[in-house]
Write a protein that holds these residues in place. Structure first.
Motif, PDB file in Angstrom:
ATOM      1  N   ILE A 641       0.852  -1.453  -0.011  1.00 34.40           N
ATOM      2  CA  ILE A 641       0.020   0.264   0.099  1.00 34.40           C
ATOM      3  C   ILE A 641       1.079   1.313   0.062  1.00 34.40           C
ATOM      4  O   ILE A 641       1.985   1.357   0.643  1.00 34.40           O
ATOM      5  CB  ILE A 641      -0.985   0.061   1.207  1.00 34.40           C
ATOM      6  CG1 ILE A 641      -1.928  -0.884   0.963  1.00 34.40           C
ATOM      7  CG2 ILE A 641      -1.562   1.236   1.546  1.00 34.40           C
ATOM      8  CD1 ILE A 641      -3.016  -1.146   2.121  1.00 34.40           C
ATOM      9  N   TYR A 642       0.576   2.103  -0.856  1.00 36.74           N
ATOM     10  CA  TYR A 642       1.128   3.397  -0.948  1.00 36.74           C
ATOM     11  C   TYR A 642       0.726   4.325   0.014  1.00 36.74           C
ATOM     12  O   TYR A 642      -0.441   4.686   0.141  1.00 36.74           O
ATOM     13  CB  TYR A 642       1.278   4.022  -2.269  1.00 36.74           C
ATOM     14  CG  TYR A 642       2.223   3.378  -3.248  1.00 36.74           C
ATOM     15  CD1 TYR A 642       3.506   4.037  -3.549  1.00 36.74           C
ATOM     16  CD2 TYR A 642       1.991   2.036  -3.780  1.00 36.74           C
ATOM     17  CE1 TYR A 642       4.405   3.651  -4.432  1.00 36.74           C
ATOM     18  CE2 TYR A 642       2.847   1.731  -4.705  1.00 36.74           C
ATOM     19  CZ  TYR A 642       4.099   2.288  -5.015  1.00 36.74           C
ATOM     20  OH  TYR A 642       5.100   1.886  -5.829  1.00 36.74           O
ATOM     21  N   THR A 643       1.611   5.001   0.813  1.00 36.70           N
ATOM     22  CA  THR A 643       1.269   6.122   1.789  1.00 36.70           C
ATOM     23  C   THR A 643       0.694   7.565   0.894  1.00 36.70           C
ATOM     24  O   THR A 643       0.861   7.453  -0.379  1.00 36.70           O
ATOM     25  CB  THR A 643       2.523   6.596   2.415  1.00 36.70           C
ATOM     26  OG1 THR A 643       3.706   7.039   1.546  1.00 36.70           O
ATOM     27  CG2 THR A 643       3.151   5.261   3.461  1.00 36.70           C
ATOM     28  N   SER A 644       0.239   8.454   1.756  1.00 35.11           N
ATOM     29  CA  SER A 644      -0.185   9.626   0.861  1.00 35.11           C
ATOM     30  C   SER A 644       0.684  10.408   0.442  1.00 35.11           C
ATOM     31  O   SER A 644       0.432  11.199  -0.736  1.00 35.11           O
ATOM     32  CB  SER A 644      -1.081  10.367   2.062  1.00 35.11           C
ATOM     33  OG  SER A 644      -0.207  10.764   3.166  1.00 35.11           O
ATOM     34  N   GLY A 645       1.762  10.391   0.816  1.00 33.02           N
ATOM     35  CA  GLY A 645       2.907  11.136   0.168  1.00 33.02           C
ATOM     36  C   GLY A 645       2.912  12.758   0.619  1.00 33.02           C
ATOM     37  O   GLY A 645       3.139  13.662  -0.110  1.00 33.02           O
ATOM     38  N   SER A 646       2.212  12.872   1.747  1.00 32.74           N
ATOM     39  CA  SER A 646       2.172  14.197   2.272  1.00 32.74           C
ATOM     40  C   SER A 646       3.449  14.791   2.432  1.00 32.74           C
ATOM     41  O   SER A 646       3.546  16.135   2.392  1.00 32.74           O
ATOM     42  CB  SER A 646       1.534  14.355   3.605  1.00 32.74           C
ATOM     43  OG  SER A 646       2.043  13.668   4.488  1.00 32.74           O
ATOM     44  N   THR A 647       4.509  14.346   2.687  1.00 37.21           N
ATOM     45  CA  THR A 647       5.809  14.736   2.885  1.00 37.21           C
ATOM     46  C   THR A 647       6.738  14.571   1.626  1.00 37.21           C
ATOM     47  O   THR A 647       7.885  14.694   1.838  1.00 37.21           O
ATOM     48  CB  THR A 647       6.423  14.208   4.198  1.00 37.21           C
ATOM     49  OG1 THR A 647       6.627  12.594   3.960  1.00 37.21           O
ATOM     50  CG2 THR A 647       5.545  14.382   5.322  1.00 37.21           C
ATOM     51  N   GLY A 648       6.182  14.221   0.550  1.00 36.76           N
ATOM     52  CA  GLY A 648       6.854  13.882  -0.565  1.00 36.76           C
ATOM     53  C   GLY A 648       6.328  12.887  -1.489  1.00 36.76           C
ATOM     54  O   GLY A 648       5.146  12.923  -1.623  1.00 36.76           O
ATOM     55  N   GLN A 649       6.958  12.271  -2.251  1.00 34.48           N
ATOM     56  CA  GLN A 649       6.689  11.166  -3.229  1.00 34.48           C
ATOM     57  C   GLN A 649       5.867   9.965  -2.394  1.00 34.48           C
ATOM     58  O   GLN A 649       6.238   9.747  -1.103  1.00 34.48           O
ATOM     59  CB  GLN A 649       7.520  10.620  -4.011  1.00 34.48           C
ATOM     60  CG  GLN A 649       7.969  11.520  -5.072  1.00 34.48           C
ATOM     61  CD  GLN A 649       7.036  11.476  -6.289  1.00 34.48           C
ATOM     62  OE1 GLN A 649       5.750  10.986  -6.164  1.00 34.48           O
ATOM     63  NE2 GLN A 649       7.292  11.837  -7.454  1.00 34.48           N
ATOM     64  N   PRO A 650       4.766   9.638  -2.826  1.00 34.78           N
ATOM     65  CA  PRO A 650       4.249   8.510  -1.998  1.00 34.78           C
ATOM     66  C   PRO A 650       5.258   7.192  -1.776  1.00 34.78           C
ATOM     67  O   PRO A 650       6.034   7.040  -2.660  1.00 34.78           O
ATOM     68  CB  PRO A 650       3.088   7.781  -2.824  1.00 34.78           C
ATOM     69  CG  PRO A 650       2.736   9.408  -3.740  1.00 34.78           C
ATOM     70  CD  PRO A 650       3.906   9.793  -3.949  1.00 34.78           C
ATOM     71  N   LYS A 651       5.160   6.581  -0.882  1.00 34.81           N
ATOM     72  CA  LYS A 651       5.931   5.550  -0.624  1.00 34.81           C
ATOM     73  C   LYS A 651       5.273   4.204  -0.610  1.00 34.81           C
ATOM     74  O   LYS A 651       4.394   4.049   0.208  1.00 34.81           O
ATOM     75  CB  LYS A 651       6.827   5.719   0.705  1.00 34.81           C
ATOM     76  CG  LYS A 651       7.705   4.619   1.052  1.00 34.81           C
ATOM     77  CD  LYS A 651       8.460   4.891   2.389  1.00 34.81           C
ATOM     78  CE  LYS A 651       7.522   4.702   3.586  1.00 34.81           C
ATOM     79  NZ  LYS A 651       8.062   4.912   4.810  1.00 34.81           N
ATOM     80  N   GLY A 652       5.503   2.980  -1.294  1.00 39.75           N
ATOM     81  CA  GLY A 652       5.159   2.085  -1.224  1.00 39.75           C
ATOM     82  C   GLY A 652       5.531   1.142  -0.033  1.00 39.75           C
ATOM     83  O   GLY A 652       6.784   1.095   0.252  1.00 39.75           O
ATOM     84  N   VAL A 653       4.683   0.432   0.661  1.00 42.81           N
ATOM     85  CA  VAL A 653       5.164  -0.306   2.072  1.00 42.81           C
ATOM     86  C   VAL A 653       4.585  -1.755   1.685  1.00 42.81           C
ATOM     87  O   VAL A 653       3.204  -1.993   1.723  1.00 42.81           O
ATOM     88  CB  VAL A 653       4.245   0.373   3.128  1.00 42.81           C
ATOM     89  CG1 VAL A 653       4.786  -0.446   4.339  1.00 42.81           C
ATOM     90  CG2 VAL A 653       4.668   1.776   3.496  1.00 42.81           C
TER      91      VAL A 653
END
Length: 812
Positions: A641-653
């Motif tokens: 699941i990809y994070t929201s990317g609120s602090t940059g690009q979305p990150k896949g976890v």
């Protein structure tokens, strides 16, 4: 006092203040203090002015009262003690001093000649011990509730309580505008002297406090002192962000409590010896230790603490009773890699500078800094440190023993005030805390932690601040053992797929999922998921382990089919919400290096895929597919699941099957009630969907998928709950609050357990829940995507609505 009267008083005072600031007049500095001229108005000292103004702002509260208790053991003469009190009060103008605002706004102090000391002698000796304790507690409450009228009341009063023939208590109550801590020590000496000598009308001293107030107002405030503070406290000033038990009220009540903690003789001496070796005072050491504790609580590196300093810097003021305190702000930049010795050196420098520049009135500093004034916030600091000197030795006679203590008036002017008192029995810590913000247990923990920190300071003064221990052994055990005892039974399987297979075998016709009018049984879900797994194997016969297959679908039964089918094939699913912006979808598709995308025709048409094959679920033919049972291991990936990317690009976890199994099994252990029917409101691209999907299917329940944007139609949402007799759901606290507000308890009556997650839960939501659904369990979950959905949980109770909502303890 009516609010209009209060505003009129303040308007006059402010107008006069502005007028004086704009006037051009020269004050005559005087090296020595002398008696004030006859027939002149005596102004308030700067300190008195601040207390007078605060009393007008809060006329119904005794915020600046001070109460002290003296416990006498031996043959006390109550009448003689009362006469001695009267003598001291007259000697220091404590009964006759009054304060009045003139018509033009100026506030003056003046003397009233006919005031008598109010000091009843209360005899409780005939009562039983229990009744005596009750009567004494009632008297203490009377003292706490007393509010002085600064113009019309004697600002000192007392009670002498006879508990037994040889046991008496003197309760002394005064307004702080009359005196400070040092004045109390002088008062004690003079009271004891008059009791022993029997002098009833001592002569007035050559200088009295009004002389000081008049003299102080004639002095210029050197610009160098003001310049120092304007530089030292240059904005922005930090707000102390202490984690609190309760949300601050809209309007502060100033309710407070105090807790005391005496330090051992050994530790007290060690601290004194350490301060001496560092050529520092106990004040400096206490201030540095308090700042260290606050830094550990807040992680803030810029801290402002208020402290009162005495303006008794002339020898002729040594024996005068009055309010000589000036509040200063000690600002410190804290580097957690520094040692305490280095921090103490910094605090020492700042303290010495503050001592040499303390002549600047606090109110003038607030004005020049243009500090924000808010009803719920002190303008420059939210915590105070007070060093109380050792009490002077005095005696009422050889046959009388006296023990004294401050009476807790249950008032707190700041979030926290730490008192460090040097007593004959050793150092003593007292923490005054705002009871609207902190629970008693929290304040007690702070004192325990400070004691541990102080011991660590003398034992290990040269290690980094962040390494200094501050947890007592009991708290260490709680954190490392009790709260970390999270083991729970884990099913002897490799993945949740095996748990779901068990329900396919045992309850094949049980409804597994519902969307709208469509239902699917466990048997049919198994058949269709198997067909998708077989198709994916045909596309990649070499294997799909630890590779990603996208899942791009609108809400439907297909979601559940797609998730299980991808996992059955040995791949990990990547949810792609079609409502996401095209740029985010494109980033995820490229970043994940997908082997395929499972979708629907309407969704597939808008996806820009290059060299990635589509699998359309509507084209599957389950009856033509061989059964696929790919065996996964715990280390294999289950989803990403990809994070929201609120602090940059979305990150896949990426999450493994073992993590998913443990997270799901923890729900079996933590929750007593397993889902009968679970309403899934989260997008399947959010990790909270994982909780609903796998918990429900692994326990043999029914998953109800909600239509997109149903949260915008609360009536339809409530109807969905009632239609399917939903027992469990998980949703945002904000959404749940709206659902409770705009629907009826009858519509939600089937709910057995509600989980709120995804944002901070507010007290109002808890109140609404228990008002409408008192028998429904309410749980608050917290956890980032990286921890497989959740890491802590807390079952809420009605009492939680009175405090900041806990996120609970680590999950099993």
């Amino acid at each position: 006092m009516a609010s209009g009267d209060k505003q009129s008083i303040l308007d006059k005072w402010l107008a006069l203040k502005q007028k004086k600031q704009g006037a051009t007049h020269t004050k005559t500095p005087a090296a020595r203090i002398s008696p004030h001229p006859e027939n002149v108005d005596i102004p308030l000292s700067y300190g008195q002015q601040r207390l007078w103004l605060l009393q007008q702002l809060h006329p119904d509260k005794g915020l600046y009262n001070y109460a002290h208790c003296y416990h006498f053991h031996g043959p006390l003469d109550p009448e003689r003690l009362r006469d001695s009190l009267t003598a001291v009060a007259h000697q220091h103008l404590l009964l006759s001093t009054a304060f009045r605002q003139k018509a033009e706004g100026e506030v003056i102090q003046f003397q009233v000649g006919d005031r008598q000391l109010v000091c009843p002698i209360v005899d409780l000796s005939a009562y039983s011990p229990a009744e005596r304790a009750t009567q004494l507690a009632s008297l203490y409450d009377t003292v706490r509730r007393h509010v002085f009228d600064l113009e019309n009341d004697p600002l000192l009063r007392a009670w002498i309580v006879r508990q037994q023939p040889q046991e008496h208590t003197l309760i002394l109550l005064m307004h702080h505008i009359l005196g400070d801590r040092s004045s109390l020590l002088l008062f004690n000496e003079d009271l004891a002297h008059h009791y022993r000598s029997g002098v009833l009308r001592p002569p007035l001293p050559k200088l009295t406090y009004p002389d000081f107030a008049y003299w102080q107002r004639q002095q210029e405030i050197p610009e160098k002192h003001l310049a120092y503070w304007l530089s030292h406290l240059a904005p922005p000033l930090p707000y102390l962000e202490l984690p609190a038990d309760y949300r601050p009220p809209a309007k502060p009540s100033f309710r407070g409590q105090s807790l005391r903690k005496p330090l051992s003789i050994k530790l007290s001496q060690q601290l004194k010896d350490f301060a001496k070796r560092q050529q520092a005072t106990l004040f400096m050491l206490g201030m540095a230790a308090f700042k260290t504790l606050l830094h550990r609580y807040t992680a803030q590196t810029d801290l402002c603490i208020g402290t009162p300093l005495s303006n008794r810097n002339h020898s002729e003021l040594a024996r005068i009773v009055g309010f000589f305190n000036e509040t200063v702000v000690m600002r410190t930049q804290i580097d957690p890699t520094l040692s305490f010795t280095q921090l103490l050196a910094q605090v020492k420098r700042h303290s010495l500078a503050a001592f040499s520049h303390q002549q600047v009135p606090f109110d003038l500093l607030v004005q020049r800094l243009q500090a924000e004034r808010r009803a719920d916030l002190n303008p420059l600091f939210q915590a105070m440190f007070v060093m109380n000197e050792a009490p002077h030795r005095y005696t009422f006679g050889a046959e009388l023993e006296v023990q004294e203590e401050s009476l807790d008036l249950e008032v707190a002017k700041f979030d926290l005030t730490l008192f460090l008192t040097d007593t004959p029995a050793g150092l003593e810590l007292t923490l005054e805390y705002a009871s609207d913000r902190f629970a008693a247990a929290t304040a007690a923990r702070m004192l325990d932690q400070l004691e541990v920190l102080l011991q660590a300071i003398v034992d290990m003064p040269d290690i980094s601040l962040f390494q200094l221990p501050c947890l007592p052994p009991s708290e260490q055990k709680q954190l490392l053992t009790a709260w970390n005892n999270t083991s729970c039974p884990i099913p002897e399987v490799n993945s949740v797929l095996e748990l779901i297979d068990q329900h396919v075998r045992d309850r094949p016709e049980q409804t597994a999922a519902i969307f709208g009018d469509t239902r699917i049984s466990y048997a049919e879900l198994d058949r269709r998921a198997n067909a998708l797994a077989a198709t994916l194997h045909q596309l990649h016969p070499s294997g799909l382990t630890n590779r990603f297959v996208g899942l791009a679908l609108t809400p439907s039964i297909d979601l559940v089919v797609g998730i299980l089918g991808i996992m059955r094939a040995g791949a990990a699913y990547l949810p792609i919400d079609p409502s996401y912006p095209d740029s985010r979808i494109a980033y995820m598709l490229a970043d994940a290096e997908l082997l395929a995308v499972v979708s629907q025709p309407t969704v597939a048409a808008r996806l820009d895929l290059q060299n990635v094959p589509f699998v359309l679920l509507n084209e599957l033919r389950p009856e033509q597919q061989a059964v696929v049972r790919h065996t996964v291991s715990g280390q294999d990936l289950a989803y990403m699941i990809y994070t929201s990317g609120s602090t940059g690009q979305p990150k896949g976890v990426p999450i493994s099957h073992r993590n998913l199994l443990y997270s799901t099994a923890a729900r079996f252990h933590y929750y007593e009630r397993q889902p009968g029917t679970f309403l899934l409101l989260s997008s399947f691209a959010f990790d909270s969907s994982v909780a609903g999907i796998f918990w429900t299917l692994s326990s043999g329940g029914t998953l109800v998928l909600a239509p997109r944007r149903i949260e915008q139609d609360l009536t339809a949402l409530a109807a969905l709950v009632a239609q399917h007799q939903v027992t469990h759901t998980l949703l945002l606290p904000t959404l749940y609050g709206l659902l409770l507000e705009f629907t009826t308890a009858q519509q939600l009556a089937s709910l057995e357990l509600v989980i709120v997650a995804g944002e901070a839960c507010r007290s109002k939501v808890v109140q609404q829940h228990f008002a409408q659904l008192p028998t429904t369990q309410l749980h608050n979950e917290y956890g980032p995507t990286e921890t497989s959905v959740w890491s802590t949980a807390h079952q809420l109770s009605p009492t939680d609505s009175k405090a900041s909502i806990p996120i609970g303890q680590p999950i099993p």
